[in-house]
Design an enzyme around this catalytic site. Structure first.
Site, mmCIF file in Angstrom:
data_model
loop_
_atom_site.group_PDB
_atom_site.id
_atom_site.type_symbol
_atom_site.label_atom_id
_atom_site.label_comp_id
_atom_site.label_asym_id
_atom_site.label_seq_id
_atom_site.Cartn_x
_atom_site.Cartn_y
_atom_site.Cartn_z
ATOM 1 C CB VAL A 72 -0.946 0.007 1.233
ATOM 2 C CG1 VAL A 72 -1.754 1.296 1.271
ATOM 3 C CG2 VAL A 72 -1.868 -1.199 1.206
ATOM 4 C CG ASP B 28 1.253 13.193 -42.922
ATOM 5 O OD1 ASP B 28 0.825 14.036 -43.717
ATOM 6 O OD2 ASP B 28 2.380 13.249 -42.400
ATOM 7 C CE LYS C 193 -8.289 11.455 -50.214
ATOM 8 N NZ LYS C 193 -9.494 11.309 -49.423
ATOM 9 C CB THR D 149 10.260 6.035 -35.117
ATOM 10 O OG1 THR D 149 10.562 5.897 -36.510
ATOM 11 C CG2 THR D 149 11.297 5.274 -34.327
HETATM 12 C C1 LIG Z 1 8.057 9.267 -44.824
HETATM 13 S S1 LIG Z 1 8.515 7.909 -43.791
HETATM 14 C C2 LIG Z 1 7.823 8.408 -42.279
HETATM 15 C C3 LIG Z 1 8.435 7.738 -41.090
HETATM 16 C C4 LIG Z 1 7.777 8.131 -39.781
HETATM 17 N N1 LIG Z 1 8.018 9.517 -39.473
HETATM 18 C C5 LIG Z 1 8.228 7.252 -38.630
HETATM 19 O O1 LIG Z 1 8.911 7.717 -37.691
HETATM 20 O O2 LIG Z 1 7.861 6.077 -38.632
HETATM 21 C C6 LIG Z 1 7.405 6.682 -44.381
HETATM 22 C C7 LIG Z 1 7.990 5.273 -44.305
HETATM 23 O O3 LIG Z 1 7.917 4.797 -42.976
HETATM 24 C C8 LIG Z 1 7.760 3.399 -43.005
HETATM 25 N N2 LIG Z 1 6.489 3.070 -42.328
HETATM 26 C C9 LIG Z 1 5.681 3.924 -41.712
HETATM 27 N N3 LIG Z 1 4.626 3.271 -41.156
HETATM 28 C C10 LIG Z 1 4.807 1.972 -41.440
HETATM 29 C C11 LIG Z 1 4.064 0.795 -41.137
HETATM 30 N N4 LIG Z 1 2.955 0.818 -40.411
HETATM 31 N N5 LIG Z 1 4.544 -0.391 -41.567
HETATM 32 C C12 LIG Z 1 5.696 -0.452 -42.269
HETATM 33 N N6 LIG Z 1 6.427 0.635 -42.581
HETATM 34 C C13 LIG Z 1 5.993 1.827 -42.166
HETATM 35 C C14 LIG Z 1 7.720 2.953 -44.445
HETATM 36 O O4 LIG Z 1 9.036 2.624 -44.845
HETATM 37 C C15 LIG Z 1 7.242 4.231 -45.090
HETATM 38 O O5 LIG Z 1 7.584 4.259 -46.472
#
Ligand SMILES: C[S@@+](CC[C@H](N)C(=O)[O-])C[C@H]1O[C@@H](n2cnc3c(N)ncnc32)[C@H](O)[C@@H]1O
Length: 414
Positions: A23, A197, A219, A280
């Site tokens: 606790v 995005d 878009k 990331t």
């Molecule tokens: C422009 S970068 C952006 C990275 C992002 N800022 C990050 O920290 O994850 C885009 C790339 O991130 C990777 N990515 C992002 N999301 C992903 C996912 N869910 N599965 C696999 N690769 C992914 C791919 O290589 C994709 O082409």
């Protein structure tokens, strides 16, 4: 009688905690968060409390309770597992008119500790007053649902309180809506305008109120560079119109996310801006396929590389010779369409043809899939399987660790 709820401002005020078990381990960190000057009295204490004492964050008297210990306290917590000691502590506090909480007997306590939590700039405290529902789990369950609703924006006082200003650049994580941070979700719930995005966790947008304007930045036409200028301009324009703007991005905003460009654009226009880091995809997506980017004795370094332009392209600044000579893990983003050229380059500079490679597409999403291969074979495997972006490519021996984990997982049932 109903209890009278108060928020105690304990900063610099003495709180005496008697007992050092489970606790006390829960109560002391919360008291420290409130700035209390904690005196802990107990012959033995849990390891986490011992650490706090060693770090000088609390004063610990390693002995049994003695009359006089409560002197000068504003609040006393009797948390031992001995009802007689708790009763003696409570009696001493009562005699000197200090509020006290008995962990073992709510009926004999002068005050009760509510189930509490925090979200969206609000502290929530729940006390059950129905004797039939006096179970602390009942209060905790209500607290959890209120906090979750505040975090998601389902419960919001957006128009009833002082509003954040400017722009929040929010890392949404790799795609699974559960992988955004708590702060990211709170700020998203407070936004008047959301610019999102393509790879951001879009399912979170369904939870926003109907009057929130959602702009799909994926878009915006005019090509990559031009689109970024339009995004920057939209962030500034909406913020200058007095709206709170959330910029929801995939992964972490500062990892190949152009987040710093957006920060600079806001600041140059005099718009206040904040950044919320995200998980990331460079690390989160491999983890979702059980690939650790480092592993003791296997990989002591990992390199995160953007392959938005192929090796040899005049715009590429990547030192492929250095990477080919390294034995560390390589995590490649935006590499699917150029995987053949990358593999050739790494082989040319010394990576072994049988180096394991994992290609993880749609990481953390319900459509996630993983293709395992070798450096020599990866290009044909990616073509055969028709892998499409987004995908992460991991090159290195850590891929074999994932194979070991998944094999063991088959024998462990949840
Ligand atoms: C422009 S970068 C952006 C990275 C992002 N800022 C990050 O920290 O994850 C885009 C790339 O991130 C990777 N990515 C992002 N999301 C992903 C996912 N869910 N599965 C696999 N690769 C992914 C791919 O290589 C994709 O082409």
């Amino acid at each position: 009688m109903d209890p009278y709820l108060l928020g105690l401002r304990l900063e610099g005020r003495r709180v005496v905690v008697v007992g050092g078990g489970a606790v006390a381990s829960r109560r002391v960190p919360a008291l420290l968060d409130a700035g209390a000057d904690v005196l802990l009295v107990s012959p033995k204490v849990a390891a986490s409390l011992e650490d706090l004492a060693a770090a000088g964050r609390i004063r610990w008297e390693p002995r049994s309770y003695r009359p006089g210990d409560c002197t000068g306290a504003w609040l006393v917590c009797a948390c031992t597992d001995d009802p007689e000691v708790n009763a003696a502590v409570a009696a001493a506090a009562e005699a000197q008119r200090t509020w006290y909480v008995r962990a073992d007997d709510a009926g004999a306590s002068a005050a009760w500790t509510p189930a509490s939590g925090q979200a969206a700039g609000t502290r929530v405290a729940v006390l059950s007053v129905d004797p039939k529902r006096g179970d602390p789990r009942h209060s905790a369950a209500i607290r959890d649902s209120v906090v979750a609703d505040l975090q998601s924006g389902r419960l919001s006082a957006r128009h009833g309180r002082r509003h954040p200003a400017g722009v929040a650049i929010i890392g949404g994580g790799p795609g699974d809506p559960g992988l955004i941070t708590v702060r990211g979700r709170q700020l998203l719930a407070e936004a008047d305008v959301v610019l999102t995005d393509r790879l951001a966790p879009r399912s979170l947008l369904d939870e926003l109120r109907d009057d929130v304007e959602i702009i799909d930045a994926g878009k915006i036409p005019y090509g990559r560079a031009m689109a970024q200028e339009h995004i920057n301009a939209a962030l500034v324009r909406h913020a200058q119109a007095g709206r709170f703007v959330a910029r929801l991005k995939g992964g972490d905003p500062f990892v190949f996310g152009r987040g710093a460009e957006e920060v600079l654009a806001c600041l140059r226009a005099g718009v206040p801006v904040t950044v919320v880091p995200g998980v990331t995809s460079a690390v989160g997506v491999p983890a979702s396929a059980w690939v650790p980017v480092t592993h003791r004795g296997v990989a002591q370094e990992f390199h995160v590389v953007s392959v938005h332009v192929a090796p040899g392209d005049e715009r590429s600044t990547v030192n492929w010779e250095l990477l080919g000579g390294s034995s560390g893990t390589m995590v490649l983003l935006m590499a699917v369409e150029r995987i053949g050229a990358v593999a050739d380059e790494l082989l040319r500079y010394g990576r072994s043809p049988d180096t394991p490679v994992s290609v993880i597409a749609d990481g953390t999403l319900p459509t996630q899939r993983t293709i395992n291969s070798t450096l020599e074979q990866v290009e044909s495997r990616v073509a055969e399987e028709g892998v499409r972006p987004p995908a992460i490519v991991v090159v290195g021996d850590v891929v074999s660790v994932a194979a070991e984990i998944t094999e063991l997982m088959r024998h462990v049932t949840a």
